[in-house]
Design a protein around this motif. Structure first.
Motif, PDB file in Angstrom:
ATOM      1  N   VAL A 118     -24.823  58.222  44.101  1.00 39.05           N
ATOM      2  CA  VAL A 118     -24.869  58.916  45.383  1.00 39.05           C
ATOM      3  C   VAL A 118     -23.479  59.012  45.997  1.00 39.05           C
ATOM      4  O   VAL A 118     -23.064  60.070  46.476  1.00 39.05           O
ATOM      5  CB  VAL A 118     -25.820  58.198  46.366  1.00 39.05           C
ATOM      6  N   THR A 119     -22.744  57.904  45.992  1.00 36.64           N
ATOM      7  CA  THR A 119     -21.426  57.883  46.634  1.00 36.64           C
ATOM      8  C   THR A 119     -20.312  58.387  45.725  1.00 36.64           C
ATOM      9  O   THR A 119     -19.221  58.700  46.192  1.00 36.64           O
ATOM     10  CB  THR A 119     -21.090  56.453  47.093  1.00 36.64           C
ATOM     11  N   VAL A 120     -20.577  58.456  44.427  1.00 36.08           N
ATOM     12  CA  VAL A 120     -19.583  58.982  43.478  1.00 36.08           C
ATOM     13  C   VAL A 120     -20.235  60.083  42.641  1.00 36.08           C
ATOM     14  O   VAL A 120     -21.458  60.219  42.615  1.00 36.08           O
ATOM     15  CB  VAL A 120     -19.041  57.867  42.551  1.00 36.08           C
ATOM     16  N   GLY A 121     -19.400  60.874  41.956  1.00 31.86           N
ATOM     17  CA  GLY A 121     -19.918  61.958  41.134  1.00 31.86           C
ATOM     18  C   GLY A 121     -20.816  61.456  40.024  1.00 31.86           C
ATOM     19  O   GLY A 121     -20.542  60.427  39.396  1.00 31.86           O
ATOM     20  N   ARG A 122     -21.873  62.157  39.778  1.00 26.11           N
ATOM     21  CA  ARG A 122     -22.821  61.746  38.754  1.00 26.11           C
ATOM     22  C   ARG A 122     -22.292  62.019  37.353  1.00 26.11           C
ATOM     23  O   ARG A 122     -21.429  62.869  37.143  1.00 26.11           O
ATOM     24  CB  ARG A 122     -24.157  62.470  38.963  1.00 26.11           C
ATOM     25  N   THR A 123     -22.855  61.275  36.403  1.00 27.58           N
ATOM     26  CA  THR A 123     -22.458  61.403  35.006  1.00 27.58           C
ATOM     27  C   THR A 123     -23.588  62.035  34.205  1.00 27.58           C
ATOM     28  O   THR A 123     -24.757  61.665  34.365  1.00 27.58           O
ATOM     29  CB  THR A 123     -22.113  60.030  34.416  1.00 27.58           C
ATOM     30  N   TYR A 124     -23.239  62.979  33.336  1.00 32.68           N
ATOM     31  CA  TYR A 124     -24.207  63.663  32.474  1.00 32.68           C
ATOM     32  C   TYR A 124     -24.013  63.165  31.045  1.00 32.68           C
ATOM     33  O   TYR A 124     -22.910  63.267  30.493  1.00 32.68           O
ATOM     34  CB  TYR A 124     -24.024  65.169  32.544  1.00 32.68           C
ATOM     35  N   SER A 125     -25.061  62.634  30.460  1.00 38.11           N
ATOM     36  CA  SER A 125     -24.993  62.110  29.102  1.00 38.11           C
ATOM     37  C   SER A 125     -26.130  62.695  28.265  1.00 38.11           C
ATOM     38  O   SER A 125     -27.061  63.307  28.790  1.00 38.11           O
ATOM     39  CB  SER A 125     -25.065  60.584  29.107  1.00 38.11           C
ATOM     40  N   LYS A 126     -26.051  62.477  26.941  1.00 32.38           N
ATOM     41  CA  LYS A 126     -27.040  63.006  26.001  1.00 32.38           C
ATOM     42  C   LYS A 126     -27.296  64.491  26.269  1.00 32.38           C
ATOM     43  O   LYS A 126     -28.438  64.956  26.328  1.00 32.38           O
ATOM     44  CB  LYS A 126     -28.344  62.216  26.074  1.00 32.38           C
ATOM     45  N   ILE A 127     -26.225  65.217  26.425  1.00 33.96           N
ATOM     46  CA  ILE A 127     -26.294  66.648  26.745  1.00 33.96           C
ATOM     47  C   ILE A 127     -26.677  67.446  25.504  1.00 33.96           C
ATOM     48  O   ILE A 127     -26.081  67.290  24.440  1.00 33.96           O
ATOM     49  CB  ILE A 127     -24.951  67.144  27.299  1.00 33.96           C
ATOM     50  N   LYS A 141     -20.539  62.882  23.710  1.00 37.28           N
ATOM     51  CA  LYS A 141     -19.651  62.606  24.838  1.00 37.28           C
ATOM     52  C   LYS A 141     -20.370  62.812  26.164  1.00 37.28           C
ATOM     53  O   LYS A 141     -21.202  63.701  26.304  1.00 37.28           O
ATOM     54  CB  LYS A 141     -18.423  63.514  24.761  1.00 37.28           C
ATOM     55  N   SER A 142     -20.044  61.985  27.153  1.00 39.68           N
ATOM     56  CA  SER A 142     -20.576  62.135  28.510  1.00 39.68           C
ATOM     57  C   SER A 142     -19.569  62.900  29.360  1.00 39.68           C
ATOM     58  O   SER A 142     -18.357  62.827  29.133  1.00 39.68           O
ATOM     59  CB  SER A 142     -20.856  60.766  29.130  1.00 39.68           C
ATOM     60  N   TYR A 143     -20.093  63.626  30.356  1.00 39.44           N
ATOM     61  CA  TYR A 143     -19.233  64.423  31.229  1.00 39.44           C
ATOM     62  C   TYR A 143     -19.541  64.101  32.686  1.00 39.44           C
ATOM     63  O   TYR A 143     -20.660  63.689  33.038  1.00 39.44           O
ATOM     64  CB  TYR A 143     -19.450  65.918  30.974  1.00 39.44           C
ATOM     65  N   SER A 144     -18.547  64.306  33.540  1.00 40.89           N
ATOM     66  CA  SER A 144     -18.716  64.043  34.967  1.00 40.89           C
ATOM     67  C   SER A 144     -19.266  65.264  35.688  1.00 40.89           C
ATOM     68  O   SER A 144     -19.309  66.370  35.121  1.00 40.89           O
ATOM     69  CB  SER A 144     -17.374  63.633  35.587  1.00 40.89           C
ATOM     70  N   TYR A 145     -19.643  65.089  36.933  1.00 44.35           N
ATOM     71  CA  TYR A 145     -20.225  66.170  37.731  1.00 44.35           C
ATOM     72  C   TYR A 145     -19.251  67.338  37.872  1.00 44.35           C
ATOM     73  O   TYR A 145     -19.665  68.498  37.921  1.00 44.35           O
ATOM     74  CB  TYR A 145     -20.602  65.632  39.109  1.00 44.35           C
ATOM     75  N   SER A 146     -17.952  67.036  37.903  1.00 47.94           N
ATOM     76  CA  SER A 146     -16.953  68.096  38.069  1.00 47.94           C
ATOM     77  C   SER A 146     -16.865  69.009  36.847  1.00 47.94           C
ATOM     78  O   SER A 146     -16.305  70.099  36.921  1.00 47.94           O
ATOM     79  CB  SER A 146     -15.575  67.483  38.349  1.00 47.94           C
ATOM     80  N   ASP A 147     -17.417  68.554  35.715  1.00 49.05           N
ATOM     81  CA  ASP A 147     -17.409  69.371  34.496  1.00 49.05           C
ATOM     82  C   ASP A 147     -18.661  70.235  34.359  1.00 49.05           C
ATOM     83  O   ASP A 147     -18.780  71.009  33.404  1.00 49.05           O
ATOM     84  CB  ASP A 147     -17.312  68.467  33.258  1.00 49.05           C
ATOM     85  N   ILE A 148     -19.585  70.091  35.286  1.00 41.45           N
ATOM     86  CA  ILE A 148     -20.862  70.798  35.196  1.00 41.45           C
ATOM     87  C   ILE A 148     -20.943  71.883  36.265  1.00 41.45           C
ATOM     88  O   ILE A 148     -20.798  71.611  37.462  1.00 41.45           O
ATOM     89  CB  ILE A 148     -22.050  69.826  35.369  1.00 41.45           C
ATOM     90  N   LEU A 149     -21.151  73.118  35.837  1.00 38.64           N
ATOM     91  CA  LEU A 149     -21.395  74.224  36.768  1.00 38.64           C
ATOM     92  C   LEU A 149     -22.895  74.273  37.020  1.00 38.64           C
ATOM     93  O   LEU A 149     -23.684  74.504  36.093  1.00 38.64           O
ATOM     94  CB  LEU A 149     -20.905  75.545  36.191  1.00 38.64           C
ATOM     95  N   LYS A 150     -23.286  74.061  38.237  1.00 32.89           N
ATOM     96  CA  LYS A 150     -24.699  73.967  38.584  1.00 32.89           C
ATOM     97  C   LYS A 150     -25.111  75.192  39.388  1.00 32.89           C
ATOM     98  O   LYS A 150     -24.796  75.331  40.563  1.00 32.89           O
ATOM     99  CB  LYS A 150     -24.963  72.689  39.384  1.00 32.89           C
TER     100      LYS A 150
END
Length: 389
Positions: A118-127, A141-150
């Motif tokens: 909640v307080t930090v950017g979420r992590t996306y894994s097992k993409i 590889k896991s990616y941060s919220y800044s790497d995901i276009l939502k």
């Protein structure tokens, strides 16, 4: 070809007739027809445009390179048009489309595990990413919220239409098809004053009246030409409706739901049904009301994820070229274009807006204001002073 011609055949008199009720009842699910038609109109309209960057200052190399990825080849296996059409389709049908930005390519995400931060950017894994067809690939590889276009769907009404109306309409069409088949079946009545009269088959063997009736029903409903032997004491009366049945009720319902789908997607009816005339503003309304909400979502997400905070506050913006969304005849709009020149637009400003090649000449970038505009705050004083001088 008209949409209805894909659904219905016509008899020799021009009347629409429902063909193969079972198959059509299954295929006429909303996602496969009206909703898919609305999604295709919007996604293909947006997909043919390209992105531009508006900036008052020099942009970073990474921001510039993003234009090639957005407009030419997002990933090694898809063109930009193909990619963005599928992004819009996924937004409209699934309510959301996640796109992975690796820095050198963009991939649509089929599924992923997301942390609950909640307080930090979420992590996306097992993409799991999607290919141009049915291909999928899971990334380690896991990616941060800044790497995901939502990209989240901005039209809840259309999404509700997709989610809630699907089952009801499918049931209605299946019921209508069954009713139609019943109306097309042959109904006969077998009359006799004495059911105990002796009846024999073709070999002379005695049979009951019920067995004779069952055999007669098979002969009457047979597709083959047959001679039916009917004793004088038995009368066969056809109760089937002699008039040709058509699919008027189904057609009426499909039109009603087509109208509802167009309204939910904010698509003008003349564009939705392909009846637009030259004087119609349907295409402009399609862009303004149906496409722009999706364009805004995409532009905002690109601004937040593909440009730095410094570039954003310096005025850098990712903009989809709206002029490319519809055919624009520059000859018929020559007078309007001339007015743009008179209020300060350069030749290249106009060419850029029209998505035409720029002229690499100094004169093409010069701006002129030929209109004699006056500062409204001066109330004519500046003009009086100039006259006295």
């Amino acid at each position: 070809m008209s949409l209805f011609r894909k659904l219905f055949k016509r008899d020799s008199g021009g009347t629409m007739v429902f063909d193969d009720g079972d198959d059509i009842a299954k295929k006429l699910h909303i996602k496969e027809f009206w909703i898919d038609h609305a999604v295709t109109l919007i996604s293909e309209t947006i997909g043919k445009a390209d992105f531009k960057i508006s900036s008052k200052k020099e942009m970073g190399g990474q921001t510039k390179s993003a234009l090639y990825i957005l407009n030419v080849q997002p990933n090694p296996n898809e063109s930009s048009t193909e990619f963005w059409i599928k992004v819009i389709r996924k937004m409209m049908l699934d309510g959301e489309c996640l796109v992975l930005n690796t820095g050198t390519a963009l991939f649509r995400i089929k599924s992923a595990e997301v942390s609950k931060s909640v307080t930090v950017g979420r992590t996306y894994s097992k993409i799991v990413i999607e290919g141009p067809g049915d291909e999928i690939e899971e990334l380690t590889k896991s990616y941060s919220y800044s790497d995901i276009l939502k990209f989240t769907v901005p039209n809840e009404k259309f999404q509700n239409l997709v989610n809630n109306y699907y089952e009801d309409v499918g049931n209605y069409i299946a019921s209508a098809a069954k009713s139609y088949r019943r109306s097309q079946s042959r109904k006969s009545i077998l009359r006799t004053q004495n059911q105990n009269i002796p009846i024999a088959d073709q070999k002379g063997n005695p049979i009951t009246f019920k067995d004779y009736a069952d055999k007669l029903a098979g002969q009457v409903n047979s597709e083959n030409d047959e001679i039916i032997l009917l004793p004088a004491a038995i009368n066969l009366e056809d109760l089937s409706d002699k008039t040709s049945k058509n699919s008027e009720d189904i057609t009426k319902f499909m039109k009603q739901f087509g109208d509802a789908t167009a309204a939910a997607a904010r698509i003008p009816l003349d564009v939705f049904y392909g009846t637009k005339t030259e004087k119609s503003d349907g295409t402009a309304d399609l862009i303004n009301f149906a496409c722009m909400p999706y364009i805004k979502i995409i532009q905002n997400e690109l601004d937040g994820k593909l440009s730095t905070e410094k570039e954003y506050f310096e005025g850098t913006r990712f903009i989809l070229n709206k002029f490319a969304l519809q055919y624009f005849n520059i000859i018929s709009h020559a007078t309007s274009i001339d007015k743009l020149r008179s209020v300060g637009f350069s030749h290249n400003d106009i060419m850029k807006a029209l998505d035409e090649p720029l002229v690499d000449e100094e004169w093409a970038n010069r701006r002129y204001v030929t209109k004699n505009y006056m500062n409204v705050e001066s109330d004519g004083k500046e003009e009086e002073n100039e006259t006295k001088e």
